[in-house]
Design a protein around this motif. Structure first.
Motif, PDB file in Angstrom:
ATOM      1  N   LEU A  64      35.032  54.533  31.179  1.00  0.00           N
ATOM      2  CA  LEU A  64      36.275  55.120  31.681  1.00  0.00           C
ATOM      3  C   LEU A  64      37.344  55.079  30.599  1.00  0.00           C
ATOM      4  CD1 LEU A  64      36.239  53.273  35.106  1.00  0.00           C
ATOM      5  CD2 LEU A  64      35.671  55.649  34.750  1.00  0.00           C
ATOM      6  N   LYS A  65      38.348  55.940  30.723  1.00  0.00           N
ATOM      7  CA  LYS A  65      39.468  55.948  29.780  1.00  0.00           C
ATOM      8  C   LYS A  65      40.624  55.127  30.336  1.00  0.00           C
ATOM      9  CE  LYS A  65      38.417  60.334  27.644  1.00  0.00           C
ATOM     10  NZ  LYS A  65      38.831  61.701  27.395  1.00  0.00           N
ATOM     11  N   LYS A  66      41.463  54.618  29.438  1.00  0.00           N
ATOM     12  CA  LYS A  66      42.583  53.771  29.814  1.00  0.00           C
ATOM     13  C   LYS A  66      43.830  54.605  30.089  1.00  0.00           C
ATOM     14  CE  LYS A  66      43.054  50.458  26.856  1.00  0.00           C
ATOM     15  NZ  LYS A  66      43.539  49.642  25.726  1.00  0.00           N
ATOM     16  N   PHE A  67      44.579  54.222  31.133  1.00  0.00           N
ATOM     17  CA  PHE A  67      45.849  54.880  31.453  1.00  0.00           C
ATOM     18  C   PHE A  67      46.876  53.781  31.674  1.00  0.00           C
ATOM     19  CE2 PHE A  67      48.911  56.681  34.483  1.00  0.00           C
ATOM     20  CZ  PHE A  67      49.266  57.830  33.813  1.00  0.00           C
ATOM     21  N   ILE A  68      47.940  53.762  30.889  1.00  0.00           N
ATOM     22  CA  ILE A  68      48.939  52.692  30.980  1.00  0.00           C
ATOM     23  C   ILE A  68      49.888  52.980  32.133  1.00  0.00           C
ATOM     24  CG2 ILE A  68      50.787  51.496  29.782  1.00  0.00           C
ATOM     25  CD1 ILE A  68      49.233  51.988  27.196  1.00  0.00           C
ATOM     26  N   VAL A  69      50.062  51.976  32.979  1.00  0.00           N
ATOM     27  CA  VAL A  69      50.824  52.101  34.215  1.00  0.00           C
ATOM     28  C   VAL A  69      52.084  51.245  34.115  1.00  0.00           C
ATOM     29  CG1 VAL A  69      50.745  51.483  36.657  1.00  0.00           C
ATOM     30  CG2 VAL A  69      48.809  52.605  35.610  1.00  0.00           C
ATOM     31  N   TYR A  70      53.229  51.820  34.500  1.00  0.00           N
ATOM     32  CA  TYR A  70      54.498  51.108  34.460  1.00  0.00           C
ATOM     33  C   TYR A  70      55.032  50.808  35.854  1.00  0.00           C
ATOM     34  CZ  TYR A  70      54.525  52.447  29.565  1.00  0.00           C
ATOM     35  OH  TYR A  70      54.184  52.610  28.247  1.00  0.00           O
ATOM     36  N   ASN A  71      54.620  51.599  36.845  1.00  0.00           N
ATOM     37  CA  ASN A  71      55.102  51.388  38.214  1.00  0.00           C
ATOM     38  C   ASN A  71      54.060  51.896  39.212  1.00  0.00           C
ATOM     39  OD1 ASN A  71      55.462  54.229  38.269  1.00  0.00           O
ATOM     40  ND2 ASN A  71      57.494  53.970  37.372  1.00  0.00           N
ATOM     41  N   VAL A  72      54.344  51.730  40.509  1.00  0.00           N
ATOM     42  CA  VAL A  72      53.408  52.100  41.570  1.00  0.00           C
ATOM     43  C   VAL A  72      53.171  53.608  41.583  1.00  0.00           C
ATOM     44  CG1 VAL A  72      52.989  52.000  44.057  1.00  0.00           C
ATOM     45  CG2 VAL A  72      54.105  50.097  42.920  1.00  0.00           C
ATOM     46  N   LYS A  73      54.192  54.377  41.235  1.00  0.00           N
ATOM     47  CA  LYS A  73      54.069  55.833  41.212  1.00  0.00           C
ATOM     48  C   LYS A  73      53.004  56.282  40.203  1.00  0.00           C
ATOM     49  CE  LYS A  73      57.593  59.213  42.191  1.00  0.00           C
ATOM     50  NZ  LYS A  73      58.968  59.618  41.947  1.00  0.00           N
ATOM     51  N   ASP A  74      52.923  55.558  39.088  1.00  0.00           N
ATOM     52  CA  ASP A  74      51.911  55.884  38.076  1.00  0.00           C
ATOM     53  C   ASP A  74      50.503  55.643  38.594  1.00  0.00           C
ATOM     54  OD1 ASP A  74      53.931  56.567  36.364  1.00  0.00           O
ATOM     55  OD2 ASP A  74      53.808  54.757  35.144  1.00  0.00           O
ATOM     56  N   VAL A  75      50.321  54.618  39.437  1.00  0.00           N
ATOM     57  CA  VAL A  75      48.994  54.321  39.993  1.00  0.00           C
ATOM     58  C   VAL A  75      48.547  55.465  40.894  1.00  0.00           C
ATOM     59  CG1 VAL A  75      47.669  52.713  41.416  1.00  0.00           C
ATOM     60  CG2 VAL A  75      49.389  51.844  39.866  1.00  0.00           C
TER      61      VAL A  75
ATOM     62  N   GLN B  35      44.130  49.590  47.213  1.00  0.00           N
ATOM     63  CA  GLN B  35      44.082  50.538  48.329  1.00  0.00           C
ATOM     64  C   GLN B  35      43.497  51.878  47.903  1.00  0.00           C
ATOM     65  OE1 GLN B  35      48.165  50.646  49.470  1.00  0.00           O
ATOM     66  NE2 GLN B  35      48.125  48.620  50.434  1.00  0.00           N
ATOM     67  N   LEU B  36      43.811  52.298  46.681  1.00  0.00           N
ATOM     68  CA  LEU B  36      43.344  53.588  46.171  1.00  0.00           C
ATOM     69  C   LEU B  36      42.008  53.493  45.433  1.00  0.00           C
ATOM     70  CD1 LEU B  36      46.728  54.903  44.739  1.00  0.00           C
ATOM     71  CD2 LEU B  36      45.722  55.454  46.936  1.00  0.00           C
ATOM     72  N   SER B  37      41.421  52.292  45.407  1.00  0.00           N
ATOM     73  CA  SER B  37      40.188  51.988  44.659  1.00  0.00           C
ATOM     74  C   SER B  37      40.272  52.436  43.194  1.00  0.00           C
ATOM     75  CB  SER B  37      38.947  52.562  45.347  1.00  0.00           C
ATOM     76  OG  SER B  37      38.906  53.947  45.249  1.00  0.00           O
ATOM     77  N   VAL B  38      41.378  52.049  42.560  1.00  0.00           N
ATOM     78  CA  VAL B  38      41.590  52.279  41.125  1.00  0.00           C
ATOM     79  C   VAL B  38      41.379  50.944  40.429  1.00  0.00           C
ATOM     80  CG1 VAL B  38      43.305  52.875  39.366  1.00  0.00           C
ATOM     81  CG2 VAL B  38      43.217  54.168  41.487  1.00  0.00           C
ATOM     82  N   THR B  39      40.554  50.936  39.407  1.00  0.00           N
ATOM     83  CA  THR B  39      40.284  49.709  38.673  1.00  0.00           C
ATOM     84  C   THR B  39      41.475  49.384  37.759  1.00  0.00           C
ATOM     85  OG1 THR B  39      37.986  50.418  38.596  1.00  0.00           O
ATOM     86  CG2 THR B  39      38.563  48.535  37.251  1.00  0.00           C
TER      87      THR B  39
END
Length: 133
Positions: A81-92, A124-128
């Protein structure tokens, strides 16, 4: 709610390709092993007599386009999988439809309170999440 081990079992990449690295060793700057003032980060040698620039046998190799990774496996983590940097819940929530091609990584400057909210929503969204602990 969810254990991190459960998440890794739940989410599998869409296409798992084997990642082949053409070269594992790093390219070091010429004379960085001899002088303290010359840091090892790569700089192209520009001297007229430089044996590295002239690609003599027995001298360090220079980086070139041929060492590049396969376009399909570039930036892939070992889990496919590729990496995605998250800063807040909206990004998830952006990763809702892409949870089989991207994993979330919480940015280093996110507070503990927001971090727990992100981890909970990702479950909840099954995001690793790579750095959930």
């Amino acid at each position: 709610l969810f254990d991190s081990a459960d998440l890794t079992r739940m989410v599998r990449p869409l296409v798992k390709k084997t990642i082949i690295k053409k070269r594992r060793a790093k390219f070091f700057r010429q004379d960085s092993d001899r002088r303290i003032t010359v840091k090892p980060s790569w700089r192209k040698p520009k001297g007229i007599d430089s044996p590295v620039r002239r690609r003599f046998k027995g001298y360090p190799l220079m980086p070139s386009i041929g060492y590049g990774s396969n376009k399909k496996t570039r930036h892939l983590l070992p889990n496919g999988l590729k990496k995605f940097i998250v800063y807040n819940v909206k990004d998830v929530e952006l990763l809702l439809m892409h949870n089989r091609s991207f994993v979330a990584e919480i940015a280093h400057n996110v507070s503990v309170r927001k971090r727990t909210q992100i981890i909970e929503r990702a479950g909840q969204l099954s995001v690793t999440v790579t750095n959930a602990s």
